[in-house]
Every structure is written in structure tokens, then in C-alpha cells.
Design a protein around this motif. Sequence first.
Motif, PDB file in Angstrom:
ATOM      1  N   PRO A  12       0.975  -1.208  -0.189  1.00  0.00           N
ATOM      2  CA  PRO A  12       0.152   0.082  -0.112  1.00  0.00           C
ATOM      3  C   PRO A  12       0.832   1.272  -0.038  1.00  0.00           C
ATOM      4  CG  PRO A  12      -0.768  -1.702   1.478  1.00  0.00           C
ATOM      5  CD  PRO A  12       0.512  -2.228   1.202  1.00  0.00           C
ATOM      6  N   THR A  13       1.949   1.155   0.666  1.00  0.00           N
ATOM      7  CA  THR A  13       3.020   2.299   0.780  1.00  0.00           C
ATOM      8  C   THR A  13       3.808   2.658  -0.551  1.00  0.00           C
ATOM      9  OG1 THR A  13       4.477   1.170   1.994  1.00  0.00           O
ATOM     10  CG2 THR A  13       2.609   2.705   2.974  1.00  0.00           C
ATOM     11  N   ASP A  14       4.541   1.624  -1.114  1.00  0.00           N
ATOM     12  CA  ASP A  14       5.441   1.672  -2.255  1.00  0.00           C
ATOM     13  C   ASP A  14       4.743   1.414  -3.486  1.00  0.00           C
ATOM     14  OD1 ASP A  14       7.133   2.496   0.115  1.00  0.00           O
ATOM     15  OD2 ASP A  14       7.688   0.383   0.254  1.00  0.00           O
ATOM     16  N   GLY A  15       3.776   0.766  -3.566  1.00  0.00           N
ATOM     17  CA  GLY A  15       3.155   0.266  -5.020  1.00  0.00           C
ATOM     18  C   GLY A  15       3.943  -0.867  -5.239  1.00  0.00           C
ATOM     19  N   PHE A  16       4.544  -0.937  -6.623  1.00  0.00           N
ATOM     20  CA  PHE A  16       5.144  -2.133  -7.142  1.00  0.00           C
ATOM     21  C   PHE A  16       6.446  -2.273  -6.213  1.00  0.00           C
ATOM     22  CE2 PHE A  16       2.356  -1.341 -10.592  1.00  0.00           C
ATOM     23  CZ  PHE A  16       2.062  -2.508 -11.006  1.00  0.00           C
ATOM     24  N   VAL A  17       6.848  -3.404  -5.701  1.00  0.00           N
ATOM     25  CA  VAL A  17       8.260  -3.644  -5.063  1.00  0.00           C
ATOM     26  C   VAL A  17       8.722  -4.973  -5.698  1.00  0.00           C
ATOM     27  CG1 VAL A  17       7.404  -2.613  -2.908  1.00  0.00           C
ATOM     28  CG2 VAL A  17       7.030  -5.154  -3.320  1.00  0.00           C
ATOM     29  N   HIS A  18       8.063  -5.777  -6.549  1.00  0.00           N
ATOM     30  CA  HIS A  18       8.712  -6.751  -7.322  1.00  0.00           C
ATOM     31  C   HIS A  18       7.902  -6.995  -8.796  1.00  0.00           C
ATOM     32  CE1 HIS A  18      10.676 -10.495  -8.357  1.00  0.00           C
ATOM     33  NE2 HIS A  18       9.474 -11.127  -8.630  1.00  0.00           N
ATOM     34  N   VAL A  19       8.671  -6.701  -9.943  1.00  0.00           N
ATOM     35  CA  VAL A  19       8.040  -7.497 -10.988  1.00  0.00           C
ATOM     36  C   VAL A  19       8.980  -8.373 -11.831  1.00  0.00           C
ATOM     37  CG1 VAL A  19       6.649  -5.332 -11.218  1.00  0.00           C
ATOM     38  CG2 VAL A  19       8.929  -5.336 -12.213  1.00  0.00           C
ATOM     39  N   ASN A  20       8.415  -9.363 -12.501  1.00  0.00           N
ATOM     40  CA  ASN A  20       9.374 -10.226 -13.268  1.00  0.00           C
ATOM     41  C   ASN A  20       9.465  -9.793 -14.739  1.00  0.00           C
ATOM     42  OD1 ASN A  20       6.840 -11.127 -14.184  1.00  0.00           O
ATOM     43  ND2 ASN A  20       7.415 -12.999 -14.365  1.00  0.00           N
ATOM     44  N   PRO A  21      10.418 -10.273 -15.597  1.00  0.00           N
ATOM     45  CA  PRO A  21      10.715  -9.888 -16.918  1.00  0.00           C
ATOM     46  C   PRO A  21       9.506  -9.959 -17.888  1.00  0.00           C
ATOM     47  CG  PRO A  21      12.564 -11.242 -16.075  1.00  0.00           C
ATOM     48  CD  PRO A  21      11.264 -11.246 -14.986  1.00  0.00           C
ATOM     49  N   ALA A  22       8.695 -10.791 -17.485  1.00  0.00           N
ATOM     50  CA  ALA A  22       7.565 -11.009 -18.344  1.00  0.00           C
ATOM     51  C   ALA A  22       6.386  -9.925 -18.266  1.00  0.00           C
ATOM     52  CB  ALA A  22       6.778 -12.573 -18.004  1.00  0.00           C
ATOM     53  N   LEU A  23       6.265  -9.562 -16.949  1.00  0.00           N
ATOM     54  CA  LEU A  23       5.179  -8.288 -16.830  1.00  0.00           C
ATOM     55  C   LEU A  23       5.939  -7.136 -17.341  1.00  0.00           C
ATOM     56  CD1 LEU A  23       3.080  -7.674 -14.249  1.00  0.00           C
ATOM     57  CD2 LEU A  23       4.839  -5.916 -14.362  1.00  0.00           C
ATOM     58  N   VAL A  24       7.076  -6.663 -17.353  1.00  0.00           N
ATOM     59  CA  VAL A  24       7.715  -5.590 -17.921  1.00  0.00           C
ATOM     60  C   VAL A  24       7.724  -5.662 -19.442  1.00  0.00           C
ATOM     61  CG1 VAL A  24       9.125  -5.263 -15.986  1.00  0.00           C
ATOM     62  CG2 VAL A  24      10.091  -6.377 -17.937  1.00  0.00           C
ATOM     63  N   ARG A  25       7.742  -6.845 -19.992  1.00  0.00           N
ATOM     64  CA  ARG A  25       7.605  -6.967 -21.602  1.00  0.00           C
ATOM     65  C   ARG A  25       6.129  -6.677 -21.718  1.00  0.00           C
ATOM     66  NH1 ARG A  25      11.077 -11.311 -20.823  1.00  0.00           N
ATOM     67  NH2 ARG A  25       9.341 -12.674 -20.852  1.00  0.00           N
ATOM     68  N   LEU A  26       5.169  -7.164 -21.088  1.00  0.00           N
ATOM     69  CA  LEU A  26       3.799  -6.963 -21.244  1.00  0.00           C
ATOM     70  C   LEU A  26       3.544  -5.430 -21.442  1.00  0.00           C
ATOM     71  CD1 LEU A  26       1.804  -9.670 -19.332  1.00  0.00           C
ATOM     72  CD2 LEU A  26       2.124  -9.585 -21.737  1.00  0.00           C
ATOM     73  N   PHE A  27       4.274  -4.488 -20.677  1.00  0.00           N
ATOM     74  CA  PHE A  27       3.813  -3.196 -20.539  1.00  0.00           C
ATOM     75  C   PHE A  27       4.559  -2.238 -21.078  1.00  0.00           C
ATOM     76  CE2 PHE A  27       1.325  -4.601 -16.975  1.00  0.00           C
ATOM     77  CZ  PHE A  27       0.075  -3.930 -17.099  1.00  0.00           C
ATOM     78  N   GLY A  28       5.779  -2.890 -21.997  1.00  0.00           N
ATOM     79  CA  GLY A  28       6.633  -2.242 -22.603  1.00  0.00           C
ATOM     80  C   GLY A  28       7.958  -1.539 -22.104  1.00  0.00           C
ATOM     81  N   TYR A  29       8.185  -2.140 -21.106  1.00  0.00           N
ATOM     82  CA  TYR A  29       9.458  -1.635 -20.710  1.00  0.00           C
ATOM     83  C   TYR A  29      10.787  -2.699 -20.801  1.00  0.00           C
ATOM     84  CZ  TYR A  29       6.874   1.731 -17.725  1.00  0.00           C
ATOM     85  OH  TYR A  29       5.968   2.489 -17.058  1.00  0.00           O
ATOM     86  N   GLU A  30      11.986  -2.465 -20.574  1.00  0.00           N
ATOM     87  CA  GLU A  30      13.167  -3.181 -21.248  1.00  0.00           C
ATOM     88  C   GLU A  30      13.705  -3.897 -19.929  1.00  0.00           C
ATOM     89  OE1 GLU A  30      16.077  -0.307 -22.422  1.00  0.00           O
ATOM     90  OE2 GLU A  30      14.829   0.342 -23.965  1.00  0.00           O
ATOM     91  N   SER A  31      13.309  -3.683 -18.724  1.00  0.00           N
ATOM     92  CA  SER A  31      13.878  -4.477 -17.612  1.00  0.00           C
ATOM     93  C   SER A  31      13.072  -4.215 -16.216  1.00  0.00           C
ATOM     94  CB  SER A  31      15.538  -4.076 -17.402  1.00  0.00           C
ATOM     95  OG  SER A  31      15.367  -2.869 -16.631  1.00  0.00           O
ATOM     96  N   PRO A  32      13.100  -5.344 -15.387  1.00  0.00           N
ATOM     97  CA  PRO A  32      12.248  -4.938 -14.058  1.00  0.00           C
ATOM     98  C   PRO A  32      12.853  -3.751 -13.324  1.00  0.00           C
ATOM     99  CG  PRO A  32      12.920  -7.293 -14.164  1.00  0.00           C
ATOM    100  CD  PRO A  32      13.775  -6.450 -15.492  1.00  0.00           C
TER     101      PRO A  32
END
Length: 276
Positions: free
Chosen positions: A108-128
Amino acid sequence: ACGAAAAEGRTIVCEDTARDERWSELRQVAARFRIGCAWSVPVRGVDGTVVGTFAVYHREPRRPADSEIALVERAAVLAGTAIDREQREDLLASVQRNVLEGLFRCTPTDGFVHVNPALVRLFGYESPEQFLRQWRSATEPRHRESLSLLCEPRSRSLLEARLVRRDGSTFWASISNSVVTDEHGEVISSTGSVTDIGARKELEQQLQRAQKLEAVGQLAGGVAHDFNNLLTIVAGYTTALRDALPSDSPLREDAAVVLDAAARAAQLTRQLLAFG
């Protein structure tokens, strides 16, 4: 000593490397590095298999005290636990890298604290790392709304939604989300996954279009059947009317026009019936 401890699966103590037969081929090495005695303990994994050895060397020949052996054996247990944990973490990291679903964890305080490579690819980013640095500063409003949707605690564990990438393009996704709460019911964190279901949605739309065409065909077939029945009546009465008229009556030509139109209409209805 290490080889013997691994092979026999027990603690091996060499009180004097200069006299112990197990060191007969390594006496020169022992003398060069001043190894007077060696104690070796097998390191075991959580399933009990030997994964290595833990050894202690002293410069002077001597017999270890029971407390010293206990300390070395305890160190071997800790080493086995550390090795197992590292292997598990490596396995988890491999799964995180290679799984096709996007995985995330939010607080609730920090939002995203962990993402894997598949998620960042789905949203168009290059790396976690890039995602975690830049997701808050994304300029596309709909993209920010999509990311907020992932972290939003909700009663439904599964949700299908059209999400927006960083560049503004969209994709259909299935979102799974579960929350962890404290003893007071307050949300501590939420974890979830995002699966691209664009291909499935396209198949569903194709099926819906096919079902609509089928429904139109059935409707057209029903209408054509009823219309054909009416044409049969029109043609029958027109024929009877033509035959009842005198041979020189100008109305016979009008009746012929009606019959020709009825015949052409009947041809259209047969086409509709074939479509339905």
C-alpha cells in the motif's frame, strides 16, 4: 579427509597427516602448506544427500575436542541449509525469468516492489529495474490507471480487462490478485499475475461473428420460407385469374407480368433458403 567424508557420509578425523594412510599420496602437499591434521564433515542437503564437505585444518597434529567436532558439524548443517536455500532461490529466479505470465507484488505504501521480466515486457519496459524506477512517472494516463488496477485490492480474484502499455497500445489481460493482511485485517501486500489473453479474445470475437451470421441465416431462411408460401398463393390465384380472362383481354398481359415477377421472387427465396 574430505573425499572420505563425502564417500562414507560421516565425520573423518585425521589427527596426524604425516602418519595417516589416507594422506599417503598428499604428504608433500600437506608438508608444503603445513597441514598437521584435518577434520572433515559431510554437508547434506535437506533430503539427506551429501552435497559437499566442510573441513578444518590445523598446522600441528592433534585430536579435536568433542566441542570442536560439534562446532564443525553445526557449521556443516548451516552450510547445507545455505546451499539448499541458494539452489531454491536460483530455481525461483529461473522460473521468474522464464514464466510467460507477468508476476508482481505491491504494498500500500510503495506500490510495485517486485516485477518479473514477463510483466515488464507486457507493458513495454526493458527491464524490471527500469519498470520499478519509472512506473510512477509514466506520462500516459491510461497506462498509469492500468498499473494502479493491478495493485488495487478487490473481492474478485480474477478479472479480465483491457490494459494500456507505456506507449499507449492496448492488450486484453486476465489479472489474478491476492492480498496478505495483518491481524487487524489491514492489507500488508498483494501479489498477482497478468496473462495476455489477446489470442483467446480474438477467437471469442470470431466465434461471436460466426454465431451472428448463423442467426441471420436462420432468420433469413424462416422469412424466405414464409414468403415463398405467399408467392405460391399469389402465383396460383394470378394463374387462375389469367385463365378466366378472355383470350383477347388486355388484362392477360398484366397477369403475365405478375406471374413473371412472382417467378423471379421465388428464385430469390430459393437462394435465401439455401443461405439459411
